[in-house]
Design a protein around this motif. Structure first.
Motif, mmCIF file in Angstrom:
data_model
loop_
_atom_site.group_PDB
_atom_site.id
_atom_site.type_symbol
_atom_site.label_atom_id
_atom_site.label_comp_id
_atom_site.label_asym_id
_atom_site.label_seq_id
_atom_site.Cartn_x
_atom_site.Cartn_y
_atom_site.Cartn_z
ATOM 1 N N TYR A 73 0.522 -1.309 0.290
ATOM 2 C CA TYR A 73 0.261 -0.286 0.402
ATOM 3 C C TYR A 73 0.887 1.665 -0.253
ATOM 4 O O TYR A 73 1.976 1.348 0.678
ATOM 5 C CB TYR A 73 -0.794 -0.422 1.142
ATOM 6 C CG TYR A 73 -2.243 0.918 0.996
ATOM 7 C CD1 TYR A 73 -3.409 0.669 -0.054
ATOM 8 C CD2 TYR A 73 -2.328 2.395 1.664
ATOM 9 C CE1 TYR A 73 -4.696 1.122 0.446
ATOM 10 C CE2 TYR A 73 -3.200 3.102 1.715
ATOM 11 C CZ TYR A 73 -4.464 2.472 1.210
ATOM 12 O OH TYR A 73 -5.521 3.641 0.859
ATOM 13 N N ASP B 181 1.365 5.375 0.463
ATOM 14 C CA ASP B 181 0.802 6.729 0.769
ATOM 15 C C ASP B 181 1.262 7.647 -0.155
ATOM 16 O O ASP B 181 2.360 7.948 0.257
ATOM 17 C CB ASP B 181 0.894 7.103 2.286
ATOM 18 C CG ASP B 181 -0.463 7.002 3.026
ATOM 19 O OD1 ASP B 181 -1.321 7.201 3.018
ATOM 20 O OD2 ASP B 181 0.324 6.035 4.092
ATOM 21 N N PHE C 94 7.798 7.489 10.497
ATOM 22 C CA PHE C 94 6.670 5.572 9.808
ATOM 23 C C PHE C 94 7.921 5.130 9.906
ATOM 24 O O PHE C 94 6.671 3.784 9.762
ATOM 25 C CB PHE C 94 7.006 7.186 8.197
ATOM 26 C CG PHE C 94 6.165 7.976 8.471
ATOM 27 C CD1 PHE C 94 4.866 7.982 8.385
ATOM 28 C CD2 PHE C 94 6.500 9.152 7.650
ATOM 29 C CE1 PHE C 94 4.252 8.921 8.404
ATOM 30 C CE2 PHE C 94 5.586 10.308 7.702
ATOM 31 C CZ PHE C 94 4.524 10.317 8.074
ATOM 32 N N ALA D 223 5.972 1.569 7.988
ATOM 33 C CA ALA D 223 6.563 1.510 6.394
ATOM 34 C C ALA D 223 7.850 0.793 5.645
ATOM 35 O O ALA D 223 9.152 0.011 7.013
ATOM 36 C CB ALA D 223 7.123 3.034 6.861
ATOM 37 N N TRP E 151 3.857 1.291 2.746
ATOM 38 C CA TRP E 151 3.429 -0.432 3.508
ATOM 39 C C TRP E 151 3.582 -1.575 3.255
ATOM 40 O O TRP E 151 3.121 -1.531 1.565
ATOM 41 C CB TRP E 151 2.372 0.509 4.294
ATOM 42 C CG TRP E 151 2.182 1.835 4.668
ATOM 43 C CD1 TRP E 151 1.633 3.206 3.835
ATOM 44 C CD2 TRP E 151 2.945 3.055 6.022
ATOM 45 N NE1 TRP E 151 2.359 3.884 4.826
ATOM 46 C CE2 TRP E 151 2.367 3.557 5.652
ATOM 47 C CE3 TRP E 151 3.181 1.831 7.094
ATOM 48 C CZ2 TRP E 151 2.664 4.546 6.709
ATOM 49 C CZ3 TRP E 151 3.320 2.386 8.020
ATOM 50 C CH2 TRP E 151 2.837 3.782 7.886
ATOM 51 N N LYS F 105 -2.102 -2.117 3.993
ATOM 52 C CA LYS F 105 -2.803 -0.915 4.136
ATOM 53 C C LYS F 105 -3.131 -1.302 5.651
ATOM 54 O O LYS F 105 -3.611 -0.566 6.640
ATOM 55 C CB LYS F 105 -4.191 -1.535 3.531
ATOM 56 C CG LYS F 105 -5.651 -0.302 3.779
ATOM 57 C CD LYS F 105 -6.742 0.098 3.492
ATOM 58 C CE LYS F 105 -7.311 1.320 2.976
ATOM 59 N NZ LYS F 105 -7.986 1.048 4.616
ATOM 60 N N THR G 77 -2.055 -2.417 7.918
ATOM 61 C CA THR G 77 -0.103 -2.003 8.580
ATOM 62 C C THR G 77 -0.176 -0.014 8.857
ATOM 63 O O THR G 77 -0.070 0.535 9.583
ATOM 64 C CB THR G 77 0.678 -2.244 8.115
ATOM 65 O OG1 THR G 77 1.101 -3.644 8.313
ATOM 66 C CG2 THR G 77 2.363 -1.589 9.032
ATOM 67 N N ARG G 78 -0.798 0.606 7.813
ATOM 68 C CA ARG G 78 -0.812 1.855 6.983
ATOM 69 C C ARG G 78 -2.087 1.964 8.057
ATOM 70 O O ARG G 78 -1.735 3.528 8.836
ATOM 71 C CB ARG G 78 -1.041 2.508 6.067
ATOM 72 C CG ARG G 78 -1.181 3.092 5.413
ATOM 73 C CD ARG G 78 -2.582 3.641 5.792
ATOM 74 N NE ARG G 78 -2.879 4.933 5.301
ATOM 75 C CZ ARG G 78 -3.672 5.482 4.896
ATOM 76 N NH1 ARG G 78 -5.291 4.589 4.499
ATOM 77 N NH2 ARG G 78 -4.241 6.720 3.512
ATOM 78 N N ASP G 79 -2.680 1.637 8.151
ATOM 79 C CA ASP G 79 -4.047 2.189 9.034
ATOM 80 C C ASP G 79 -3.977 2.384 10.330
ATOM 81 O O ASP G 79 -3.639 3.260 11.564
ATOM 82 C CB ASP G 79 -5.415 1.744 9.036
ATOM 83 C CG ASP G 79 -6.134 1.917 7.478
ATOM 84 O OD1 ASP G 79 -5.627 2.787 6.717
ATOM 85 O OD2 ASP G 79 -6.921 0.747 7.151
ATOM 86 N N GLY H 51 -4.533 7.243 0.208
ATOM 87 C CA GLY H 51 -3.995 6.276 0.139
ATOM 88 C C GLY H 51 -4.202 5.253 -1.288
ATOM 89 O O GLY H 51 -5.081 5.659 -2.063
#
Length: 242
Positions: free
Chosen positions: A3, A5, A30, A35, A73, A76, A78-80, A108
């Protein structure tokens, strides 16, 4: 699935060093949050467009430079989770932005193409923002997949096309407004990495002269609303495997 950003920022040109110091501190957080990689590109060859361009996207002033950046990432989720943690992270809250955050655009994106060469190195990048009808997602992906090996042949080290997944509406600026996206259209965040600008410039000359690049059909998007630019890679942080 990985994913991304994506961000576009208008940074004061005179404060480049301050921006880079800020970016390195924030980007390391991050990575700490999961990340895989964070890249910051400082505007170098960013043309003005007739309909859209990077400058209009962030309402850049004459004394500002456009920054094109992204965070990669593993997925998603992990990102969220990371974004939720950052809302209460004191380091993030205490760090003043060396640019106007209200004009930053972000979102995203889900990669639909990621072609990388062996021994990848990125000293320069081309960044693109494209409005694509939702029904043309596969046609757009197939068009990009056809071009990716040619970019690699002429020196590119990576080609990524990422489809809008979590692209919020902003109060001042946002990705959708930047390309005048209408109902039924999604935003694509795309980049091509090169080892250096010289390779990029020569690569594009060869691409434009290559008969294989001539489209067999109409473009699956409105090219007049797509915008692009060339950026120096000024920060490139990657998580090291333990």
């Amino acid at each position: 699935m990985s994913y991304i950003d994506g961000f576009v920022i208008a940074a004061p040109t005179a404060d480049k060093a301050k921006f880079l110091d800020h970016a390195r501190r924030m980007d390391s957080i991050f990575l700490e949050m999961g990340a895989r990689r964070v890249v910051e590109g400082w505007g170098d060859d960013v043309p003005k467009g007739e309909v859209t361009d990077f400058y209009r996207a962030v309402q850049a002033k004459d004394d500002e430079t456009v920054v094109f950046s992204w965070i990669e990432w593993p997925d998603k989720a992990t990102r969220d989770a990371a974004m939720e943690k950052m809302r209460s992270d004191q380091r993030m809250m205490a760090e003043p932005m060396p640019f106007d955050g209200k004009r930053m655009i972000f979102g995203g994106f889900e990669p639909i193409l990621d072609e990388a060469a062996a021994g990848r190195a990125a000293g320069y990048m081309d960044g693109f923002v494209v409005p694509v009808p939702e029904g043309n997602r596969e046609t757009y992906r197939a068009m990009s997949a056809k071009a990716a090996p040619l970019f690699k042949e002429y020196g590119a080290t990576r080609h990524v096309e990422a489809w809008g997944s979590d692209v919020p509406e902003g109060q001042v600026t946002d990705f959708r407004r930047s390309v005048q996206a209408g109902d039924g259209e999604e935003v694509v965040f795309s980049f091509i990495e090169w080892p250096d600008k010289a390779t990029r410039d020569e690569g594009w000359k060869k691409m434009m002269a290559d008969e294989r690049m001539k489209p067999e059909d109409d473009m699956p998007f409105d090219a007049k609303r797509m915008f692009w630019g060339g950026f120096d890679s000024v920060v490139d942080l990657e998580k090291q495997d333990a």
